[in-house]
Design an enzyme around this catalytic site. Structure first.
Site, PDB file in Angstrom:
ATOM      1  N   THR A  94     -39.895  34.614 -34.689  1.00  0.00           N
ATOM      2  CA  THR A  94     -39.488  33.290 -34.177  1.00  0.00           C
ATOM      3  C   THR A  94     -38.120  32.898 -34.731  1.00  0.00           C
ATOM      4  OG1 THR A  94     -41.807  32.789 -34.583  1.00  0.00           O
ATOM      5  CG2 THR A  94     -40.451  30.979 -33.838  1.00  0.00           C
ATOM      6  N   GLY A 151     -37.052  23.375 -43.999  1.00  0.00           N
ATOM      7  CA  GLY A 151     -36.502  23.744 -42.678  1.00  0.00           C
ATOM      8  C   GLY A 151     -35.066  23.301 -42.498  1.00  0.00           C
ATOM      9  N   GLY A 189     -45.798  27.418 -33.526  1.00  0.00           N
ATOM     10  CA  GLY A 189     -45.009  28.318 -34.388  1.00  0.00           C
ATOM     11  C   GLY A 189     -44.667  27.712 -35.735  1.00  0.00           C
ATOM     12  N   GLU A 235     -47.716  29.504 -41.147  1.00  0.00           N
ATOM     13  CA  GLU A 235     -47.425  30.840 -41.670  1.00  0.00           C
ATOM     14  C   GLU A 235     -48.336  31.865 -40.997  1.00  0.00           C
ATOM     15  OE1 GLU A 235     -44.984  31.352 -44.296  1.00  0.00           O
ATOM     16  OE2 GLU A 235     -44.631  29.436 -43.345  1.00  0.00           O
ATOM     17  N   LYS A 258     -42.034  26.165 -52.438  1.00  0.00           N
ATOM     18  CA  LYS A 258     -40.814  25.380 -52.196  1.00  0.00           C
ATOM     19  C   LYS A 258     -40.509  24.485 -53.395  1.00  0.00           C
ATOM     20  CE  LYS A 258     -41.459  25.567 -47.186  1.00  0.00           C
ATOM     21  NZ  LYS A 258     -42.177  24.978 -46.049  1.00  0.00           N
TER      22      LYS A 258
HETATM   23  N1  HSE Z   1     -45.298  27.137 -42.485  1.00  0.00           N
HETATM   24  C1  HSE Z   1     -44.142  26.447 -42.953  1.00  0.00           C
HETATM   25  C2  HSE Z   1     -44.368  24.949 -42.756  1.00  0.00           C
HETATM   26  C3  HSE Z   1     -42.936  26.911 -42.200  1.00  0.00           C
HETATM   27  O1  HSE Z   1     -45.279  24.588 -42.009  1.00  0.00           O
HETATM   28  O2  HSE Z   1     -43.669  24.144 -43.355  1.00  0.00           O
HETATM   29  C4  HSE Z   1     -41.628  26.455 -42.759  1.00  0.00           C
HETATM   30  O3  HSE Z   1     -41.424  26.877 -44.075  1.00  0.00           O
END
Ligand code: HSE
Length: 408
Positions: free
Chosen positions: A13, A133, A186, A189, A204
């Site tokens: 993606t 993000g 999408g 994970e 994070k």
């Molecule tokens: N799976 C992660 C989230 C994707 O939902 O924040 C971005 O790091």
């Protein structure tokens, strides 16, 4: 005009989105950095799969073959997990190839050693896309808050968890249906346990901690709870009390001691994270000079992540000095014996808990109780089925009675 040669690791993606954006914005990159940008290779897993990649670009499942392309300048990594990515990045950095990555798990585990390898190889390692993000939190902390003392960071860092909590609250759907919808978009994970058990937000937070304090805590000493097990009834009763449940990663520094946590918390109205809904991430930062700052935006999804990657990429050619700042603080272990205020949900509360306020549930049988207790006591009540759930209160030091009505 000279050319920057770029190799992509991963074409899922995020990787494919980075590819398309580079291909469609060539002239913009040229204007921004004064060089041509050419994608020279793409590392993929399955060579039999059809992909829309231009002729002349090497598409291979062999990292050796990719690394053998002469004079690669930048590797953009968008694959999952720690290995083989960590080995690939280490070898690239050794060779002096700059790396831009979105891989939080890899960075939380191997960030320090990759930074050392980068320094030795005179290469840069950039990772804006790994946290929140498209929200530029890394750049903000690295470049914009260097003089400030940052004392408190509270953040929604997992878009999937925030999306699920919002879906359950707004559409009254079950946990599984909400998770399925997050996967369809999408956001989740490959193993959604990383999202709903708090690991993704934990990684994070470790990255942010390393940025702010120059080190990480002992992972076993950090409270980590995910959103699995939070029910519609929990959400309804907490909202009846005027609060919302948000999955929050926090780092608080007080008197040179730092406390880190990742857990669902009860957030009062007026708190910077109260209104953050859907897939949005948000980071609330307390700086001694800047005051309270909040950055908010989509924390998952192809384009926001590609946006952070490509902003990093451009930044590689716009700066040479990228020092980290650091706070001087030791890191506190979680103390499950400390008396604190919590919001607990239960049909009725056992006499052992010191109740300060009670809010009667409207739709569910549950009530919400503001209790003073240790985490250990509440954990035991939870295990014994005496309470349904419990949440630490977000916003250290807020006056609770001022912000919520008593609805007994
Ligand atoms: N799976 C992660 C989230 C994707 O939902 O924040 C971005 O790091």
């Amino acid at each position: 005009m000279t050319t920057i040669k770029v190799a992509l690791l991963g074409f899922g993606t995020v990787g494919s989105s980075v590819y398309q954006t580079i291909q469609s914005r060539r002239s913009k990159f040229e204007r921004l950095i004064g060089k041509k940008v050419e994608i020279v290779g793409v590392l993929i897993q399955d060579e039999t799969k059809q992909r829309n990649i231009a002729d002349g670009i090497l598409v291979t499942s062999s990292f050796e073959e990719l690394l053998a392309i002469p004079e690669i300048d930048v590797i953009i990594e968008a694959i999952n997990g720690i290995e083989p990515g960590a080995g690939y990045l280490s070898r690239a950095l050794e060779k002096g190839i700059h790396v831009v990555t979105a891989n939080k798990e890899l960075l939380a585990h191997e960030g320090q050693s990759l930074r050392e390898t980068a320094a030795k190889g005179h290469a840069q390692l950039k990772f804006e896309a790994a946290v929140a993000g498209g929200v530029p939190i890394i750049g903000t902390l690295q470049q914009l808050l260097q003089v400030n003392e940052v004392s408190n960071v509270e953040a929604i860092l997992n878009g999937t968890s925030n999306y699920i909590l919002t879906e359950i609250a707004e559409n009254q759907v079950g946990f599984q249906a909400a998770l399925h919808s997050a996967q369809k978009h999408g956001y989740a994970e490959a193993d959604p346990g990383n999202d709903v058990d708090g690991w993704d937000a934990f990684y994070k937070l470790m990255i942010l901690c390393e940025l702010l304090l120059g080190k990480q805590p002992d992972w076993t000493q950090v409270s980590r709870r995910g959103i699995r097990g939070i029910t519609l009834a929990d959400i309804q009763v907490v909202e009846t009390a005027g609060w919302r449940i948000k999955h929050i990663a926090s780092l608080q520094v007080k008197e040179e001691k730092a406390q880190l946590r990742v857990e669902p918390m009860a957030v009062p109205e007026g708190h910077p994270l109260y209104e953050v809904s859907g897939v949005d991430n948000a980071v609330s930062i307390q700086g001694d000079l800047a005051g309270n700052l909040k950055l908010q935006g989509p924390g998952a999804g192809a384009l926001p992540t590609a946006s952070a990657i490509l902003e990093d990429f451009v930044q590689l050619y716009k700066e040479s000095d990228n020092r980290n700042r650091s706070i001087d603080a030791s890191i506190l272990a979680e103390d499950s014996n400390r008396l604190q205020d919590w919001l607990a949900t239960a049909p009725s509360i056992p006499k052992t808990a010191a109740v300060k306020q009670r809010w009667k549930g409207k739709q569910a049988d549950n009530n919400a109780y503001l209790v003073s207790a240790t985490e250990g006591e509440l954990e035991k009540l939870l295990q014994a089925g005496k309470i349904c759930n419990f949440f630490r209160l977000a916003g250290a030091g807020r006056e609770i009675a001022d912000t919520v009505p008593i609805l007994i």
